[in-house]
Each structure stands twice: as C-alpha cells, then as structure tokens.
Design an enzyme around this catalytic site. Structure first.
Site, PDB file in Angstrom:
ATOM      1  CG  ASP A  19      -2.097   1.008   1.235  1.00  0.00           C
ATOM      2  OD1 ASP A  19      -2.151   1.512   0.119  1.00  0.00           O
ATOM      3  OD2 ASP A  19      -2.803   1.087   2.089  1.00  0.00           O
ATOM      4  N   GLY A  20       0.348   2.450  -0.762  1.00  0.00           N
ATOM      5  CA  GLY A  20       0.946   3.693  -0.391  1.00  0.00           C
ATOM      6  C   GLY A  20       1.419   3.999  -1.833  1.00  0.00           C
ATOM      7  NE  ARG A  23      -1.439   6.561   1.359  1.00  0.00           N
ATOM      8  CZ  ARG A  23      -1.554   6.021   2.199  1.00  0.00           C
ATOM      9  NH1 ARG A  23      -1.235   6.179   3.631  1.00  0.00           N
ATOM     10  NH2 ARG A  23      -2.005   4.576   2.163  1.00  0.00           N
ATOM     11  NE  ARG A  32      -4.475   6.993  -7.119  1.00  0.00           N
ATOM     12  CZ  ARG A  32      -4.250   6.546  -5.696  1.00  0.00           C
ATOM     13  NH1 ARG A  32      -4.000   7.406  -4.957  1.00  0.00           N
ATOM     14  NH2 ARG A  32      -4.391   5.253  -5.486  1.00  0.00           N
ATOM     15  CG  HIS A  36      -0.092   2.157  -9.122  1.00  0.00           C
ATOM     16  ND1 HIS A  36      -0.354   1.568  -7.813  1.00  0.00           N
ATOM     17  CD2 HIS A  36      -1.442   2.912  -9.531  1.00  0.00           C
ATOM     18  CE1 HIS A  36      -1.549   2.135  -7.665  1.00  0.00           C
ATOM     19  NE2 HIS A  36      -2.145   2.755  -8.503  1.00  0.00           N
ATOM     20  CG  ASN A  67      -7.534  -2.187  -5.595  1.00  0.00           C
ATOM     21  OD1 ASN A  67      -6.786  -2.983  -5.732  1.00  0.00           O
ATOM     22  ND2 ASN A  67      -7.883  -1.550  -4.567  1.00  0.00           N
ATOM     23  CD1 TRP A  68     -13.035  -5.138  -9.537  1.00  0.00           C
ATOM     24  CD2 TRP A  68     -12.148  -4.828 -11.653  1.00  0.00           C
ATOM     25  NE1 TRP A  68     -12.086  -6.219 -10.150  1.00  0.00           N
ATOM     26  CE2 TRP A  68     -11.539  -5.846 -11.657  1.00  0.00           C
ATOM     27  CE3 TRP A  68     -11.774  -3.988 -13.012  1.00  0.00           C
ATOM     28  CZ2 TRP A  68     -11.278  -6.463 -12.723  1.00  0.00           C
ATOM     29  CZ3 TRP A  68     -11.132  -4.453 -13.732  1.00  0.00           C
ATOM     30  CH2 TRP A  68     -10.780  -5.919 -13.545  1.00  0.00           C
ATOM     31  NE  ARG A 187      -3.035  -1.443   4.308  1.00  0.00           N
ATOM     32  CZ  ARG A 187      -4.176  -1.651   3.982  1.00  0.00           C
ATOM     33  NH1 ARG A 187      -5.032  -2.820   4.397  1.00  0.00           N
ATOM     34  NH2 ARG A 187      -4.857  -0.883   3.052  1.00  0.00           N
ATOM     35  CB  SER A 195      -7.783  -4.168   2.654  1.00  0.00           C
ATOM     36  OG  SER A 195      -7.761  -2.751   3.448  1.00  0.00           O
ATOM     37  CD  GLU A 206       2.528 -13.570  15.471  1.00  0.00           C
ATOM     38  OE1 GLU A 206       2.788 -12.519  16.134  1.00  0.00           O
ATOM     39  OE2 GLU A 206       2.102 -14.427  16.099  1.00  0.00           O
TER      40      GLU A 206
HETATM   41  C1  FPP Z   1      -2.022   0.173  -3.080  1.00  0.00           C
HETATM   42  O1  FPP Z   1      -1.660   1.680  -3.376  1.00  0.00           O
HETATM   43  C2  FPP Z   1      -1.650  -0.552  -4.422  1.00  0.00           C
HETATM   44  C3  FPP Z   1      -2.142  -1.012  -5.397  1.00  0.00           C
HETATM   45  C4  FPP Z   1      -3.858  -1.027  -5.424  1.00  0.00           C
HETATM   46  C5  FPP Z   1      -1.603  -1.920  -6.375  1.00  0.00           C
HETATM   47  C6  FPP Z   1      -0.351  -2.716  -6.315  1.00  0.00           C
HETATM   48  C7  FPP Z   1       0.369  -2.800  -7.248  1.00  0.00           C
HETATM   49  C8  FPP Z   1       1.762  -2.826  -7.529  1.00  0.00           C
HETATM   50  C9  FPP Z   1       2.546  -2.465  -6.253  1.00  0.00           C
HETATM   51  C10 FPP Z   1       2.248  -2.563  -8.576  1.00  0.00           C
HETATM   52  C11 FPP Z   1       2.396  -3.569  -9.491  1.00  0.00           C
HETATM   53  C12 FPP Z   1       2.550  -5.114  -8.857  1.00  0.00           C
HETATM   54  C13 FPP Z   1       2.948  -6.085  -9.881  1.00  0.00           C
HETATM   55  C14 FPP Z   1       2.905  -7.387  -9.269  1.00  0.00           C
HETATM   56  C15 FPP Z   1       3.669  -5.928 -10.934  1.00  0.00           C
HETATM   57  P1  FPP Z   1      -2.576   2.661  -3.246  1.00  0.00           P
HETATM   58  O2  FPP Z   1      -2.724   3.188  -4.757  1.00  0.00           O
HETATM   59  O3  FPP Z   1      -3.856   2.225  -2.550  1.00  0.00           O
HETATM   60  O4  FPP Z   1      -1.970   3.965  -2.611  1.00  0.00           O
HETATM   61  P2  FPP Z   1      -2.423   4.982  -1.673  1.00  0.00           P
HETATM   62  O5  FPP Z   1      -3.322   4.496  -0.536  1.00  0.00           O
HETATM   63  O6  FPP Z   1      -1.447   5.994  -1.178  1.00  0.00           O
HETATM   64  O7  FPP Z   1      -3.537   5.559  -2.508  1.00  0.00           O
END
Ligand code: FPP
Length: 241
Positions: A19-20, A23, A32, A36, A67-68, A187, A195, A206
């Site tokens: 996550d993150g 941000r 954003r 990613h 996430n959709w 996380r 989530s 753990e």
């Molecule tokens: C959450 O951060 C992250 C995701 C929904 C996507 C996870 C994907 C990746 C790490 C990249 C690709 C992965 C692979 C396997 C190639 P967020 O967007 O919710 O961040 P935020 O909470 O700061 O908005």
C-alpha cells in the site's frame, strides 16, 4: 495445506499488502500511476531477497476485488502494468528459480492478461526456490464464496457428504490450496487493516503494519521485519508448557 512454522525460525510464508503507491506519487507531484510503476520495481527486489531470508513463499496483493472502484484510467493503467511486468520479468523469474502463481477471480480480467498469467505459470512450473503468488482481482470473501459454490456442487452431485465438510475440506477449494498459511502479513503505508486479504488463511498469522510507503520498501526493511518475526512467541491458541 495449513502447517505451522517452527518457533524462532524465519517466516516461511510472508504475505504483503503493498500500500501507499498513490501517496508516494502525490508527494512528488506525480500521477498515481507513477507510484504504481515505482511499486512494481520494488517487487523484483523483494522477491529476490526471499531465499537469503529463509522465505519460501511470498504472496503479494496486486489488485483487489474492490480496486475496480478506482477511476477507469487508474484501473486500465494497472492492468497494463501487470501485463508489462509479466512480459518483462518472465525470463528473470525463471532464471531465479521463482515459481509464479496467481490467485483471484480471472473471469473479469482481460483475456490477453489472463493468457500471459497462464503462460507465466506454465513457464515457471518447474521452479521451487521461491513460490511467488500474485493476488489479482482477489478478495478473501470472494474467494471463500467461490470455494463454497464449488463445494456445494460436489455435495449436490453426491461426491462430497455434508458431514465430511470441515476446515481442511474448505481449504482444498480455496485458490490458495497449494500454499501453507501465511506466517506473517506485512502492510505498508501506515494503515492498520487487512482489506479482505487472505481472511481465512491468516487466522494465526502475525501482523506487521509499517509506515513506509510501498515504493520505499527495501530489501533491508524486509530483512529487519523477518528478523523481528523470529523472536515472536507464537502459541496458536495453546498455553506454553
Ligand atoms: C495500493 O496503493 C496499491 C495497489 C492497489 C496496487 C499494487 C500494485 C503494485 C505494487 C504494482 C504492481 C504489482 C505487480 C505485481 C507488478 P494505493 O494506490 O492504494 O496507494 P494510496 O493508498 O497511497 O493511494
């Protein structure tokens, strides 16, 4: 396949909620998707750190059934990123001894992406140094629901007796039937929630919630957390003798 790791050992199975990214990008004044992309680069480093840390199974949450709800542009960008990741990383994953599997519901995913996922699973099927599982269109409740539907079909068709259904039976119908339960769930980004990730499987895991945003999560952070895990006292509901 639910087994308990021995005390004082490294976590055999680590699951990560990455996550993150958003941000991380926003703080840099970038879109954003930039976050990613940076997050995707981190995946390689963390996968390749596993053997030295004694981590045999790594499961990462790439895209949830929820996430959709993000903008169409972000969803499309993520889907493209997954395709590029598979195409770019396939040979390296093969050479590094990584077996890749995907969990989640593939029905809603683009056919081209699903074909790449199938190819990568087949290509790396002979590897066993690290088992990387990528959760894509995955949700814990959705997984248990799909498993229950499949089990109900077996019961309706007389192949399974209702009185024979126990926790182990349900486990066999889950997407994760080939994996041990996670020992440690990490996380990133400071949020302390799970989530909908590996709900059934994490019953005795753990948890480690850390403030670092995923694109900043390094092999050193990973090593520190796995070292900390080794000193945890896991009792699995029992009392220490
Ligand atoms: C959450 O951060 C992250 C995701 C929904 C996507 C996870 C994907 C990746 C790490 C990249 C690709 C992965 C692979 C396997 C190639 P967020 O967007 O919710 O961040 P935020 O909470 O700061 O908005």
């Amino acid at each position: 396949m639910a087994t308990e790791a021995s005390e004082g050992a490294a976590p055999r199975h680590v699951a990560i909620i990455m996550d993150g990214n958003g941000r991380w990008a926003t703080r840099r004044g970038r879109p954003r998707l930039f976050g990613h992309q940076a997050g995707a680069k981190r995946v390689r480093e963390i996968v390749e750190a596993c053997p030295d840390l004694g981590v045999k199974y790594l499961t990462i949450f790439a895209f949830s059934t929820e996430n959709w709800k993000r903008t169409q542009a972000e969803v499309a960008g993520l889907m493209l990123l997954f395709r590029r990741y598979i195409t770019k990383e396939a040979q390296r994953l093969l050479a590094k001894g990584v077996r890749v599997r995907f969990i989640g519901d593939r029905v809603k995913l683009d056919a081209k992406l699903v074909a790449l996922m199938d190819e990568l699973e087949a290509l790396t099927a002979g590897n066993e140094k690290v088992h990387l599982t990528i959760a894509l269109n995955y949700g814990g409740r959705d997984e248990v629901t799909r498993a229950t539907q499949r089990m109900a079909v077996e019961v309706a068709e007389g192949r399974l007796k209702p009185e024979d259904v126990d926790a182990e039976t349900l486990g066999r119908f889950l997407d994760t039937c080939m994996l041990p339960d996670p020992d440690l769930v990490i996380r990133t980004s400071g949020e302390a929630r799970i989530s909908n990730f590996l709900l059934w499987q994490s019953a005795y895991a753990e948890y480690e919630f850390i403030d670092t945003l995923w694109p900043d999560f390094s092999a050193e952070c990973f090593a520190e957390i796995t070292r900390g895990f080794a000193s945890r006292d896991r009792r699995f509901g029992a009392v220490k003798a």
